[in-house]
Write a protein that holds these residues in place. Structure first.
Motif, PDB file in Angstrom:
ATOM      1  N   UNK A  17       0.812  -1.209   0.000  1.00 21.10           N
ATOM      2  CA  UNK A  17       0.000   0.000   0.000  1.00 21.10           C
ATOM      3  C   UNK A  17       0.845   1.259   0.000  1.00 21.10           C
ATOM      4  N   UNK A  18       2.056   1.187   0.590  1.00 19.07           N
ATOM      5  CA  UNK A  18       2.901   2.379   0.630  1.00 19.07           C
ATOM      6  C   UNK A  18       3.254   2.875  -0.760  1.00 19.07           C
ATOM      7  N   UNK A  19       3.191   1.996  -1.763  1.00 14.31           N
ATOM      8  CA  UNK A  19       3.524   2.428  -3.124  1.00 14.31           C
ATOM      9  C   UNK A  19       2.491   3.396  -3.680  1.00 14.31           C
ATOM     10  N   UNK A  20       1.307   3.441  -3.064  1.00 19.92           N
ATOM     11  CA  UNK A  20       0.268   4.322  -3.577  1.00 19.92           C
ATOM     12  C   UNK A  20       0.638   5.787  -3.397  1.00 19.92           C
ATOM     13  N   UNK A  21       1.433   6.109  -2.377  1.00 22.23           N
ATOM     14  CA  UNK A  21       1.872   7.487  -2.173  1.00 22.23           C
ATOM     15  C   UNK A  21       3.388   7.603  -2.085  1.00 22.23           C
ATOM     16  N   UNK A  22       4.052   6.467  -2.232  1.00 24.64           N
ATOM     17  CA  UNK A  22       5.511   6.387  -2.077  1.00 24.64           C
ATOM     18  C   UNK A  22       5.929   6.789  -0.661  1.00 24.64           C
ATOM     19  N   UNK A  23       5.037   6.581   0.290  1.00 22.21           N
ATOM     20  CA  UNK A  23       5.337   6.863   1.683  1.00 22.21           C
ATOM     21  C   UNK A  23       4.972   5.636   2.503  1.00 22.21           C
ATOM     22  N   UNK A  24       4.512   5.819   3.727  1.00 25.32           N
ATOM     23  CA  UNK A  24       4.070   4.716   4.552  1.00 25.32           C
ATOM     24  C   UNK A  24       2.562   4.639   4.541  1.00 25.32           C
ATOM     25  N   UNK A  90       0.958  14.446  -6.160  1.00 24.24           N
ATOM     26  CA  UNK A  90      -0.183  13.671  -5.669  1.00 24.24           C
ATOM     27  C   UNK A  90      -0.465  12.545  -6.644  1.00 24.24           C
ATOM     28  N   UNK A  91      -0.637  11.343  -6.119  1.00 24.20           N
ATOM     29  CA  UNK A  91      -0.910  10.200  -6.974  1.00 24.20           C
ATOM     30  C   UNK A  91      -2.414   9.981  -7.093  1.00 24.20           C
ATOM     31  N   UNK A  92      -2.820   9.253  -8.145  1.00 24.43           N
ATOM     32  CA  UNK A  92      -4.234   9.147  -8.501  1.00 24.43           C
ATOM     33  C   UNK A  92      -4.707   7.698  -8.438  1.00 24.43           C
ATOM     34  N   UNK A  93      -5.811   7.514  -7.758  1.00 26.26           N
ATOM     35  CA  UNK A  93      -6.576   6.273  -7.763  1.00 26.26           C
ATOM     36  C   UNK A  93      -7.668   6.482  -8.807  1.00 26.26           C
ATOM     37  N   UNK A  94      -7.443   5.990 -10.020  1.00 26.53           N
ATOM     38  CA  UNK A  94      -8.258   6.395 -11.171  1.00 26.53           C
ATOM     39  C   UNK A  94      -9.448   5.467 -11.379  1.00 26.53           C
ATOM     40  N   UNK A  95     -10.637   6.077 -11.379  1.00 25.68           N
ATOM     41  CA  UNK A  95     -11.855   5.318 -11.585  1.00 25.68           C
ATOM     42  C   UNK A  95     -12.107   5.007 -13.042  1.00 25.68           C
ATOM     43  N   UNK A 159      -1.590   5.645  -9.706  1.00 28.88           N
ATOM     44  CA  UNK A 159      -1.140   4.752  -8.633  1.00 28.88           C
ATOM     45  C   UNK A 159      -1.936   3.455  -8.604  1.00 28.88           C
ATOM     46  N   UNK A 160      -3.231   3.534  -8.920  1.00 32.99           N
ATOM     47  CA  UNK A 160      -4.107   2.376  -8.754  1.00 32.99           C
ATOM     48  C   UNK A 160      -5.362   2.589  -9.591  1.00 32.99           C
ATOM     49  N   UNK A 161      -6.005   1.486  -9.952  1.00 35.08           N
ATOM     50  CA  UNK A 161      -7.265   1.534 -10.690  1.00 35.08           C
ATOM     51  C   UNK A 161      -8.434   1.242  -9.743  1.00 35.08           C
ATOM     52  N   UNK A 162      -9.484   2.009  -9.891  1.00 34.99           N
ATOM     53  CA  UNK A 162     -10.670   1.916  -9.043  1.00 34.99           C
ATOM     54  C   UNK A 162     -11.846   1.514  -9.933  1.00 34.99           C
ATOM     55  N   UNK A 163     -12.241   0.249  -9.891  1.00 31.51           N
ATOM     56  CA  UNK A 163     -13.329  -0.253 -10.725  1.00 31.51           C
ATOM     57  C   UNK A 163     -14.671   0.161 -10.134  1.00 31.51           C
ATOM     58  N   UNK A 164     -15.476   0.841 -10.932  1.00 28.18           N
ATOM     59  CA  UNK A 164     -16.825   1.256 -10.548  1.00 28.18           C
ATOM     60  C   UNK A 164     -16.794   1.948  -9.189  1.00 28.18           C
ATOM     61  N   UNK A 165     -17.811   1.695  -8.340  1.00 25.30           N
ATOM     62  CA  UNK A 165     -17.839   2.286  -7.001  1.00 25.30           C
ATOM     63  C   UNK A 165     -18.934   1.613  -6.195  1.00 25.30           C
ATOM     64  N   UNK A 166     -18.569   1.067  -5.042  1.00 22.73           N
ATOM     65  CA  UNK A 166     -19.534   0.428  -4.154  1.00 22.73           C
ATOM     66  C   UNK A 166     -20.518  -0.429  -4.941  1.00 22.73           C
ATOM     67  N   UNK A 167     -19.968  -1.373  -5.690  1.00 24.72           N
ATOM     68  CA  UNK A 167     -20.797  -2.250  -6.509  1.00 24.72           C
ATOM     69  C   UNK A 167     -21.903  -2.882  -5.667  1.00 24.72           C
ATOM     70  N   UNK A 168     -23.123  -2.827  -6.168  1.00 26.99           N
ATOM     71  CA  UNK A 168     -24.253  -3.440  -5.488  1.00 26.99           C
ATOM     72  C   UNK A 168     -24.837  -2.647  -4.342  1.00 26.99           C
TER      73      UNK A 168
END
Length: 677
Positions: A17-24, A90-95, A159-168
């Motif tokens: 998870x630290x890779x998402x911001x390159x921190x802790x 700032x890194x992006x969690x892209x939907x 940084x990461x891919x975010x599929x849809x949102x709160x599926x269901x």
């Protein structure tokens, strides 16, 4: 005695998870720039950096922003936001933007709109206005995902891919014609033949035997009780359909990008439609959304449970809190603001229980739309506010806690949890509507917490060898293999505490004959002949001076020791609590729900006998321990108004000050003590 080890790590070789911001620890939020003029974006990025935000979720509801009409693609503004984020570090969690179809999609294809169990179609205007089984919707979603991935797979901010949102969240169960076709195909794949479906559902009852596949419909509203096997399979099918949506988009992403892929779970008290244990292995990062539910009698206990269950989904490894709130939400009957210090206490509770990242919905409070009164990191009143100052303090705290990242919670006790048991126990025609699955699981978890026993929440099919004590609350539906696993655990030296309503039916929702509790009858050495549920607010006395509620039953001990008997009520004189030695271990049975203090004392006794050393517990004070090979972190969260003292040595993980002997934790405060191992 059982060996007690760390849970086995997840096998997927993903970046931490630290890779998402390159921190802790991750500090992040949802960002919806499409709601604001361009001249706000630069200010937003500057303030995010001031607060310490390092990860933003963007394009979650961006379908009509980037695809406003059929064949029209407008990525310029999203390009600018991605570039701005990168420029500010700032890194992006892209939907993928598939969470809600653009209006042109439902206008062109009204047949994709979901249908409820009464046969009425729901209209657009909210969100998730689609049937999850619709091949038309799936085609549009795949194209949208492909376009987004092709454009941004190589962007340096990603940084990461975010599929849809709160599926269901809103459309978990759909009863339309497309759902009916998909349900039949799912049944044929599961059972192989119509005869097997008839056998699984017991369709000889009420002349329900099917002679052709097209006779089978989703279990829509009927004039009487519906077939319980059909209801259960439709719930399984519906969870699987939502998972298929995720898999389809994840496959599009993984064909082009190596960045982690996930979606946000909803492990919370009011969402039960998705079996997340069947989903967890598909996620590169386990992420959960959690908001305090003020409708519950003890929202903080539910927060702790949800965090422990999310850690169970992550197989004991760190996980990400994808959404939470700084203050009030907008969807409860009474949307209460958080009190002084409550934001920090809530966040630290999640971190203590394994979260290596805390993200908020959302960055800037919306000025329009259905969630305009939902709190945010940046409130309507701006930066000269107590709320903004609390956000700045939170950012400083998370930065100070960077060394916690990667450490894990180690527990000697576990509570078994099973979505299928939840569904089966609460479907129609049950012995008592007061027996609610989540209430029973929460009661067991709270009793362990009150006893000072750190607890994992794991699936009914999990490996139990790492534990000394396992509590099995209301595990109504049990597979033979899972029942055998629990029996082997006890024989090998473990202690199991099994409660009423457990072991009653198999995976087809067929009652296990020969007496209750069915699958656990031989292990426990008892036979229950008849359920004797209690009436509303009724309690029964036990001969050890305690009381029970909700339930009693008429059982006899075959070769078990009777630990307590009912004094009054419909099972007066009969066993209320039994204990049996099995191999090197012990199996308890509870035929009623003990009062909170009695439950705590019982599990404390069972834990002590199992060789578990509890953490000294005080009402309203959480004490949780995380550790890695080099350091241990003791988290103390004081939810009371009175100061408490704890024994500790090491250093304060936030201030860096040395700590020796006894440390005070003020009312409403938190302390995290780091100890070198």
């Amino acid at each position: 005695m059982l060996a007690v080890d760390h849970l086995a790590p997840r096998t997927r070789e993903d970046a931490p998870l630290s890779s998402l911001t390159r921190e802790g620890l991750v500090f992040g939020c949802d960002y919806n720039p499409e709601q604001w003029d361009r001249d706000v974006w630069d200010e937003d990025m500057r303030l995010m950096r001031e607060a310490g935000v390092g990860l933003v979720a963007v394009n979650i509801f961006g379908w009509s922003w980037i695809n406003p009409d059929r064949g029209v693609w407008t990525f310029d503004e999203l390009d600018e936001v991605m570039d701005l984020a990168h420029a500010h570090g700032i890194r992006v969690n892209l939907g993928t933007a598939t969470a809600s179809p653009a209006p042109w999609v439902t206008a062109r294809h009204p047949e994709i709109l979901p249908v409820t169990e009464d046969g009425t179609r729901r209209f657009p205007g909210g969100r998730q206005a689609y049937c999850p089984s619709s091949p038309i919707f799936r085609g549009y979603a795949a194209e949208l995902s492909r376009r987004v991935v092709e454009r941004y797979a190589d962007h340096p901010a990603l940084a990461m891919w975010h599929v849809s949102n709160e599926l269901g969240c809103h459309n978990a169960l759909c009863y339309c014609d497309a759902s009916a076709v998909a349900f039949r195909a799912w049944l044929e794949a599961r059972y192989g033949s119509l005869a097997a479906v008839n056998a699984a559902w017991g369709t000889s009852f009420w002349s329900q035997r099917y002679s052709a596949w097209d006779q089978i419909l989703p279990p829509m509203a009927a004039l009487s009780l519906r077939n319980p096997g059909q209801l259960l399979d439709f719930q399984r099918f519906s969870s699987d359909q939502q998972l298929e949506l995720y898999r389809a988009e994840a496959a599009v992403i993984r064909a082009r990008s190596s960045a982690p892929v996930t979606t946000n779970f909803m492990v919370t008290a009011h969402i039960r439609a998705l079996d997340y244990f069947s989903w967890a292995g598909e996620m590169d990062v386990i992420a959960n959304d959690h908001y305090l539910d003020r409708r519950l009698p003890d929202p903080l206990a539910e927060l702790s449970f949800a965090a422990d269950l999310t850690r169970g989904l992550a197989a004991g490894t760190p996980w990400l809190l994808m959404e939470t709130s700084t203050g009030a939400v907008n969807w409860q009957p009474h949307n209460l603001a958080k009190g002084r210090g409550e934001l920090l206490r809530n966040v630290v509770s999640h971190v203590a229980r394994g979260a290596d990242g805390i993200c908020f919905f959302q960055w800037r409070a919306s000025a329009q739309g259905a969630e305009k009164f939902h709190s945010a990191l940046l409130p309507h009143a701006g930066t000269d506010t107590a709320q903004w100052r609390s956000v700045i303090e939170l950012g400083r705290t998370l930065r100070a806690l960077q060394p916690v990242a990667g450490s894990t919670v180690v527990s000697d006790a576990a509570v078994l949890f099973d979505w299928e048991s939840w569904w089966a126990l609460e479907n129609e025609g049950r012995p008592s509507e007061d027996v609610r699955y989540l209430d029973q699981v929460h009661a067991a978890h709270a009793a362990l917490a009150a006893a000072g026993v750190s607890t994992d929440v794991i699936s009914a099919g999990a490996d139990l060898s790492a534990y000394r004590l396992v509590v099995v609350p209301a595990l109504h539906l049990v597979r033979d293999a899972d029942a055998e696993r629990i029996a082997r655990f006890v024989e090998a030296g473990g202690t199991a505490v099994i409660t009423f309503a457990s072991g009653i039916v198999d995976e087809r929702d067929r009652v296990r004959l020969g007496g209750y509790p069915g699958a656990f009858r031989d292990l426990l050495g008892i036979v229950s002949e008849e359920f004797a549920p209690l009436g509303p607010a009724q309690t029964v006395a036990l001969d050890d001076g305690t009381t029970g509620s909700i339930w009693s039953e008429r059982l006899r001990a075959v070769d078990a020791e009777v630990d307590a008997r009912f004094v009054d009520g419909p099972a007066a004189g009969l066993p209320a609590r039994t204990r049996r030695r099995v191999g090197a271990g012990t199996a308890w049975y509870l035929a009623t729900l003990p009062a909170a203090e009695a439950y705590r004392d019982l599990l404390s006794t069972a834990a002590e006998a199992a060789g578990i050393r509890p953490i000294p517990a005080r009402p309203g004070v959480e004490v949780v321990r995380r550790a890695d090979a080099e350091r241990a972190f003791t988290f103390v969260v004081n939810h009371t108004t009175e100061a408490v003292e704890i024994a500790a040595h090491g250093r304060d993980a936030i201030t860096g000050e040395p700590v020796e002997g006894v440390v005070a934790v003020a009312g409403g405060a938190v302390r995290i003590i780091e100890e070198t191992l």
